[in-house]
Motif scaffolding. Structure first.
Motif, PDB file in Angstrom:
ATOM      1  N   CYS A 126       0.670   5.866  -0.905  1.00 36.93           N
ATOM      2  CA  CYS A 126      -0.213   6.942  -1.267  1.00 36.93           C
ATOM      3  C   CYS A 126       1.083   7.993  -2.009  1.00 36.93           C
ATOM      4  N   TRP A 127       0.290   8.771  -2.820  1.00 37.23           N
ATOM      5  CA  TRP A 127       0.950   9.736  -3.648  1.00 37.23           C
ATOM      6  C   TRP A 127       1.520  11.184  -2.700  1.00 37.23           C
TER       7      TRP A 127
ATOM      8  N   LYS B   7       0.754  -1.161   0.021  1.00 31.64           N
ATOM      9  CA  LYS B   7      -0.060  -0.097   0.019  1.00 31.64           C
ATOM     10  C   LYS B   7       0.811   1.183  -0.078  1.00 31.64           C
TER      11      LYS B   7
END
Length: 113
Positions: free
Chosen positions: A14-15, A12
């Protein structure tokens, strides 16, 4: 001929807009030994390495490049910037065997009393 290897372990992330890369939040599998870069103890991956990237839908580019053999006028540069739709424009000028790259930022100067 190489075999395709399907990965069943999901990681997982995130940007991170500031870095322009994906920050890995949960890493699963051994692929992170050879994939991504480490900055300040965190693993980041480029857009090509992120798992949802598709060639058919890559997202907006970081910048657009305009190739020119002559010096574009200010009016031409402003017209080009309007066509870019908010994506930064870089100009590549090739003259007499030399290549130069330019980009411009809009700056508002203070008015002196």
């Amino acid at each position: 001929m190489p075999k395709l290897q399907f990965r069943n372990m999901k990681s997982k992330g995130c940007w991170n807009e500031e870095m322009g890369m994906g920050e890995v939040i949960e890493k699963n599998g051994k692929m992170w030994v050879t994939t991504g870069i480490v900055r300040s103890g965190k693993i980041y991956s480029s857009i090509e390495e992120t798992f949802r990237f598709r060639k058919s839908s890559p997202g907006d580019p970081s910048f657009l490049l305009y190739l020119s053999r002559g010096h574009p006028s200010r009016a031409e540069i402003e017209a080009l910037e309007r066509q870019c739709g908010g994506i930064p424009l870089k100009i590549c000028l090739a003259t007499e065997g030399r290549v130069s790259f330019f980009s411009f930022d809009k700056v508002e100067l203070p008015v002196l009393p």
